[in-house]
Motif scaffolding. Structure first.
Motif, short mmCIF file in Angstrom:
data_model
loop_
_atom_site.label_atom_id
_atom_site.label_comp_id
_atom_site.label_asym_id
_atom_site.label_seq_id
_atom_site.Cartn_x
_atom_site.Cartn_y
_atom_site.Cartn_z
N MET A 1 0.86 -1.15 0.00
CA MET A 1 0.00 0.00 0.00
C MET A 1 0.91 1.23 0.00
SD MET A 1 -3.20 1.06 2.44
CE MET A 1 -2.44 0.55 3.91
N VAL A 2 0.59 2.16 -0.86
CA VAL A 2 1.41 3.35 -1.02
C VAL A 2 0.60 4.57 -0.64
CG1 VAL A 2 2.68 4.76 -2.68
CG2 VAL A 2 2.73 2.29 -2.88
N LYS A 3 1.20 5.41 0.15
CA LYS A 3 0.59 6.69 0.53
C LYS A 3 1.13 7.76 -0.41
CE LYS A 3 0.07 9.78 4.47
NZ LYS A 3 0.46 10.00 5.86
N HIS A 4 0.25 8.59 -0.93
CA HIS A 4 0.64 9.61 -1.90
C HIS A 4 0.22 10.97 -1.36
CE1 HIS A 4 -0.58 12.23 -5.34
NE2 HIS A 4 0.67 11.96 -5.68
N TRP A 5 1.11 11.94 -1.45
CA TRP A 5 0.77 13.30 -1.08
C TRP A 5 1.64 14.25 -1.89
CZ3 TRP A 5 3.77 10.18 1.85
CH2 TRP A 5 4.99 10.67 2.29
N ARG A 6 1.23 15.50 -1.91
CA ARG A 6 1.93 16.51 -2.69
C ARG A 6 2.44 17.60 -1.75
NH1 ARG A 6 0.37 18.51 -8.43
NH2 ARG A 6 -0.44 16.42 -8.40
N VAL A 7 3.71 17.94 -1.91
CA VAL A 7 4.32 19.03 -1.16
C VAL A 7 4.77 20.06 -2.19
CG1 VAL A 7 6.17 19.69 0.41
CG2 VAL A 7 5.11 17.44 0.63
N ASN A 8 4.09 21.21 -2.19
CA ASN A 8 4.32 22.24 -3.20
C ASN A 8 4.12 21.62 -4.59
OD1 ASN A 8 4.86 24.16 -1.22
ND2 ASN A 8 7.03 23.63 -1.19
N GLN A 9 5.14 21.60 -5.41
CA GLN A 9 5.03 21.02 -6.75
C GLN A 9 5.56 19.59 -6.80
OE1 GLN A 9 3.03 22.52 -8.39
NE2 GLN A 9 3.87 24.16 -9.67
N GLU A 10 6.06 19.10 -5.71
CA GLU A 10 6.68 17.78 -5.67
C GLU A 10 5.71 16.73 -5.13
OE1 GLU A 10 10.54 15.75 -3.53
OE2 GLU A 10 10.50 17.93 -3.82
N GLU A 11 5.65 15.60 -5.83
CA GLU A 11 4.80 14.51 -5.37
C GLU A 11 5.64 13.51 -4.59
OE1 GLU A 11 1.86 12.89 -7.89
OE2 GLU A 11 1.95 14.60 -9.24
N LYS A 12 5.08 13.03 -3.50
CA LYS A 12 5.80 12.09 -2.64
C LYS A 12 5.01 10.79 -2.53
CE LYS A 12 8.75 15.15 -0.61
NZ LYS A 12 10.10 15.05 -0.28
N TYR A 13 5.74 9.69 -2.46
CA TYR A 13 5.14 8.38 -2.29
C TYR A 13 5.87 7.67 -1.16
CZ TYR A 13 3.20 9.25 -6.92
OH TYR A 13 2.53 9.79 -7.98
N GLU A 14 5.10 6.98 -0.33
CA GLU A 14 5.71 6.24 0.77
C GLU A 14 5.04 4.88 0.86
OE1 GLU A 14 5.88 6.38 5.64
OE2 GLU A 14 5.19 8.13 4.54
N VAL A 16 3.57 2.12 2.73
CA VAL A 16 3.02 2.05 4.08
C VAL A 16 2.93 0.61 4.57
CG1 VAL A 16 0.99 2.60 5.49
CG2 VAL A 16 1.69 4.14 3.66
N GLU A 17 2.52 -0.29 3.67
CA GLU A 17 2.37 -1.69 4.07
C GLU A 17 2.57 -2.59 2.87
OE1 GLU A 17 -0.56 -4.10 7.07
OE2 GLU A 17 -0.87 -1.99 6.66
N LYS A 18 3.07 -3.82 3.13
CA LYS A 18 3.29 -4.80 2.07
C LYS A 18 2.62 -6.11 2.47
CE LYS A 18 7.94 -3.15 1.07
NZ LYS A 18 9.35 -3.52 0.99
N TRP A 19 2.16 -6.84 1.47
CA TRP A 19 1.58 -8.16 1.68
C TRP A 19 2.10 -9.11 0.63
CZ3 TRP A 19 -1.78 -3.91 0.99
CH2 TRP A 19 -2.33 -3.40 2.16
N PHE A 20 1.99 -10.40 0.91
CA PHE A 20 2.32 -11.43 -0.07
C PHE A 20 1.05 -11.81 -0.81
CE2 PHE A 20 5.77 -12.17 3.00
CZ PHE A 20 6.85 -12.05 2.14
N LEU A 21 1.18 -12.02 -2.11
CA LEU A 21 0.04 -12.42 -2.92
C LEU A 21 -0.52 -13.76 -2.45
CD1 LEU A 21 -1.84 -11.92 -5.32
CD2 LEU A 21 -0.10 -12.94 -6.79
#
Length: 121
Positions: A1-14, A16-21
């Protein structure tokens, strides 16, 4: 799971969580007949998710289904999704084939128009 947010003109991705298929038991699209980006992923607990769009939700479900078929070959339940949009061989699936879909819709529409203008005897 990826968290997405924008700081000014820059986009950030983090990440947050991983799972096995292999631990994924079911994907629940919640409502197959409405256009919404929400779905649930059932692992040892249920995670409520929101995709960027309904199209990306279906693309994600198709990707998981293809990965499962390719590597795990286990019974992955995908419920409350419209089957027409889940199949790769469907004309409505849109993995970079949006132009093909639009062309087919225009073709069918022009055929209907021609048929409606033909005089009946």
């Amino acid at each position: 799971m990826v968290k997405h947010w924008r700081v000014n003109q820059e986009e950030k991705y983090e990440i947050v969580e991983k799972w096995f298929l292999k631990d994924l038991e079911m994907i629940d699209g919640k409502e197959a007949d409405t256009d919404n980006p929400y779905f649930d992923m059932h692992f040892h607990k249920v995670y409520n998710m929101e995709a960027y769009s309904c199209a990306s939700k279906y693309t994600f479900a198709r990707s998981l289904s293809n990965l499962n078929a390719m590597y795990l070959k286990k019974d992955l339940k995908i419920v409350n999704f419209d089957e027409t949009y889940l199949n790769d061989d469907s004309i409505w699936s849109s993995n970079n084939r949006d132009c093909l879909v639009v062309m087919r819709i225009c073709f069918y529409a022009s055929n209907l128009l021609c048929l409606s203008l033909c005089p009946l005897s």
